[in-house]
Design a protein around this motif. Sequence first.
Motif, PDB file in Angstrom:
ATOM      1  N   LYS A 127     -11.080 -25.411  -5.547  1.00 34.82           N
ATOM      2  CA  LYS A 127     -11.258 -24.745  -4.263  1.00 34.82           C
ATOM      3  C   LYS A 127     -12.369 -23.696  -4.326  1.00 34.82           C
ATOM      4  O   LYS A 127     -13.210 -23.605  -3.423  1.00 34.82           O
ATOM      5  N   GLN A 178     -15.820 -25.769  -5.484  1.00 30.97           N
ATOM      6  CA  GLN A 178     -16.077 -26.951  -4.668  1.00 30.97           C
ATOM      7  C   GLN A 178     -16.933 -27.989  -5.387  1.00 30.97           C
ATOM      8  O   GLN A 178     -16.520 -28.507  -6.402  1.00 30.97           O
ATOM      9  N   GLU A 179     -18.140 -28.288  -4.886  1.00 33.36           N
ATOM     10  CA  GLU A 179     -18.947 -29.346  -5.503  1.00 33.36           C
ATOM     11  C   GLU A 179     -19.473 -28.978  -6.884  1.00 33.36           C
ATOM     12  O   GLU A 179     -19.908 -29.840  -7.638  1.00 33.36           O
ATOM     13  N   SER A 224     -17.495 -27.618  -9.168  1.00 31.69           N
ATOM     14  CA  SER A 224     -16.310 -27.550 -10.017  1.00 31.69           C
ATOM     15  C   SER A 224     -16.428 -28.507 -11.203  1.00 31.69           C
ATOM     16  O   SER A 224     -17.070 -29.552 -11.117  1.00 31.69           O
TER      17      SER A 224
END
Length: 90
Positions: A68, A71-72, A74
């Motif tokens: 979370k 996001q991209e 991670s």
Amino acid sequence: MMLKTENKELLLNNNYLKICYNIIKQEKRPLRAKEIVEIALKSGMMPYHLYGKTQQKTIHARISEHIKKHQENSLFFRVSPGYFYITNLN
């Protein structure tokens, strides 16, 4: 389960996410948090200071928070409900 002295020293500074990343990379397949804990305990990757009653819930929460927050970018992604994989196997 007792950890070998050298493994214990190597893992003292590791956190849940590092352990999760290494286990998923080693297994090369999506895993549930419970599976990560089982593999970590059997292989001696779980240091003493991370032992607890609800490790799988903690791991699930830490990976979910990481996804979370980053996001991209991670290190992890959710393959399906409850299953996690890493973004790069290299």
